[in-house]
Write a protein that holds these residues in place. Structure first.
Motif, PDB file in Angstrom:
ATOM      1  N   THR A 113       0.836  -1.238  -0.013  1.00  0.00           N
ATOM      2  CA  THR A 113       0.022  -0.128   0.074  1.00  0.00           C
ATOM      3  C   THR A 113       0.928   1.377   0.232  1.00  0.00           C
ATOM      4  O   THR A 113       0.445   2.341  -0.268  1.00  0.00           O
ATOM      5  N   ASN A 114       2.180   1.007   0.247  1.00  0.00           N
ATOM      6  CA  ASN A 114       3.021   2.077   0.436  1.00  0.00           C
ATOM      7  C   ASN A 114       4.372   1.757  -0.285  1.00  0.00           C
ATOM      8  O   ASN A 114       4.968   1.249   0.003  1.00  0.00           O
ATOM      9  N   PRO A 115       4.582   2.433  -1.412  1.00  0.00           N
ATOM     10  CA  PRO A 115       5.745   2.011  -2.324  1.00  0.00           C
ATOM     11  C   PRO A 115       7.163   2.477  -1.480  1.00  0.00           C
ATOM     12  O   PRO A 115       8.121   1.976  -1.816  1.00  0.00           O
ATOM     13  N   SER A 116       6.892   3.126  -0.440  1.00  0.00           N
ATOM     14  CA  SER A 116       8.294   3.793   0.246  1.00  0.00           C
ATOM     15  C   SER A 116       8.493   2.423   1.140  1.00  0.00           C
ATOM     16  O   SER A 116       9.515   2.491   2.014  1.00  0.00           O
ATOM     17  N   GLU A 117       7.494   1.579   1.612  1.00  0.00           N
ATOM     18  CA  GLU A 117       7.720   0.466   2.440  1.00  0.00           C
ATOM     19  C   GLU A 117       7.561  -0.828   1.820  1.00  0.00           C
ATOM     20  O   GLU A 117       6.548  -1.650   2.119  1.00  0.00           O
ATOM     21  N   TYR A 159       2.433   2.286  -8.907  1.00  0.00           N
ATOM     22  CA  TYR A 159       1.610   2.843  -7.882  1.00  0.00           C
ATOM     23  C   TYR A 159       1.519   4.469  -8.481  1.00  0.00           C
ATOM     24  O   TYR A 159       0.674   5.075  -8.009  1.00  0.00           O
ATOM     25  N   GLU A 160       2.564   4.745  -9.292  1.00  0.00           N
ATOM     26  CA  GLU A 160       2.706   6.249  -9.755  1.00  0.00           C
ATOM     27  C   GLU A 160       1.421   6.213 -10.742  1.00  0.00           C
ATOM     28  O   GLU A 160       0.751   7.317 -11.134  1.00  0.00           O
ATOM     29  N   LYS A 163      -2.070   4.722  -8.710  1.00  0.00           N
ATOM     30  CA  LYS A 163      -2.454   5.255  -7.344  1.00  0.00           C
ATOM     31  C   LYS A 163      -3.589   4.329  -6.500  1.00  0.00           C
ATOM     32  O   LYS A 163      -4.297   4.838  -6.103  1.00  0.00           O
ATOM     33  N   PRO A 165      -3.203  -0.008  -4.021  1.00  0.00           N
ATOM     34  CA  PRO A 165      -2.389  -0.764  -3.693  1.00  0.00           C
ATOM     35  C   PRO A 165      -1.918  -1.861  -4.883  1.00  0.00           C
ATOM     36  O   PRO A 165      -2.499  -2.033  -5.784  1.00  0.00           O
TER      37      PRO A 165
END
Length: 315
Positions: A113-117, A159-160, A163, A165
């Motif tokens: 759900t978060n591409p930074s994680e 994701y970009e 937008k 999951p």
């Protein structure tokens, strides 16, 4: 009985063929006409007794739920699953949780759900795709990744773009099948299983339903029906498909996509509102072995819905 065949605007050429063919089939027994899902829908649909729902579009955040939800409020009967089931089946991660809970085989997976994680899923090769799209949107030759570096790059890219999951699941290298089901409860019928053979595609093209394979190489994809399976395998796959159909609460008709390797069958996706484009759509490729015409398919779907809703209304 007056029947509205509800569709999304604007119609593609294939969409026009589908709406026209569904109306033609229904008009052999009922009084059917096309009705667009637009701003006037709420007032226009009230003059009909029943809806054959072909609307797979939606608003900004959700798809496939709007027509069933509105018809439910208006008290107008319609074909296909209710809004809540479409919402569940449109979310690939939630769908897989239901399959797992019911001991129905599906590839190992993770939802990001978060591409930074991004955490390592623990399996490679992995298949990366948006969790809430249909028609192979976001699926490409880059979907299969073999390392954490490739995984991170593809997750960020998707994701970009979407937008939403991102689903990461174990890639099943093997044969592909799709299973069509028509009807409800004990009358639910599995259509002849369709095998999708990618072996004749041009060299270097991915051997799975990417967006370009699905939409631009259909003529080079082989469709084999009935699938080349032993009787015991056929029975096993039919049972898994029916179990998934009922566990997810799907009604009237659906399609279930499957991959098979040396460990057996794995359900990779479900489609609670598959398209019914004559000749092109997978469900229509399953009819010849049982002697059904396109009109037979449409009438069986419609009359399964009528029977289901009559049973509900009985005291």
């Amino acid at each position: 009985m007056r029947v509205a065949v509800v569709y999304d605007e604007p119609l593609t050429a294939e969409g026009k063929d589908m709406v026209s063919a569904v109306c033609k089939a229904l008009n052999s027994r009922y009084e059917a006409e096309p009705l667009p899902f637009n701003r006037n829908f709420m007032s226009n649909v009230k003059k009909y007794d029943f809806v054959f729902n072909l609307s797979t579009g939606g608003g900004k955040y959700n798809k496939q739920v709007h027509v069933p939800a509105l018809l439910d409020v208006l008290g107008i009967s319609f074909t296909g699953s209710p809004a809540g089931v479409h919402a569940l089946c449109m979310d690939k991660g939630l769908t897989k949780l239901v399959l797992q809970k019911n001991n129905i085989p599906t590839p190992r997976f993770a939802v990001i759900t978060n591409p930074s994680e991004i955490t390592d899923p623990g399996f490679y090769p992995a298949f990366v795709k948006p969790s809430r799209e249909g028609s192979a949107e976001g699926v490409s030759e880059k979907s299969v990744v073999g390392s954490s570096i490739e995984l991170e790059k593809q997750v960020v890219t998707l994701y970009e773009a979407f937008k939403e999951p991102i689903l990461v699941e174990e890639f099943i290298e093997g044969r592909e099948f799709t299973v069509g089901i028509v009807g409800n409860a004990e009358q639910a019928r599995v259509l002849p299983i369709l095998e999708i053979d990618f072996s004749a595609l041009p060299e270097g093209l991915e051997r799975f339903y990417s967006h370009r394979v699905k939409h631009h190489y259909a003529e080079k994809t082989r469709y084999i029906c009935p699938a080349r399976l032993k009787a015991k395998q056929m029975e096993e796959l039919e049972n898994y498909a029916l179990k998934a159909y009922k566990a997810l609460g799907m009604l009237d008709y659906a399609r279930i996509d499957v991959r098979m390797n040396d460990k057996g069958f794995h359900i990779i996706e479900v489609n609670s509102l598959p398209l019914l484009v004559p000749v092109y759509s997978d469900l229509t490729k399953m009819l010849e072995p049982i002697g059904w015409s396109y009109d037979d398919l449409i009438l069986n779907i419609f009359e399964a819905s009528i029977s289901r809703q009559r049973a509900i209304s009985q005291p």
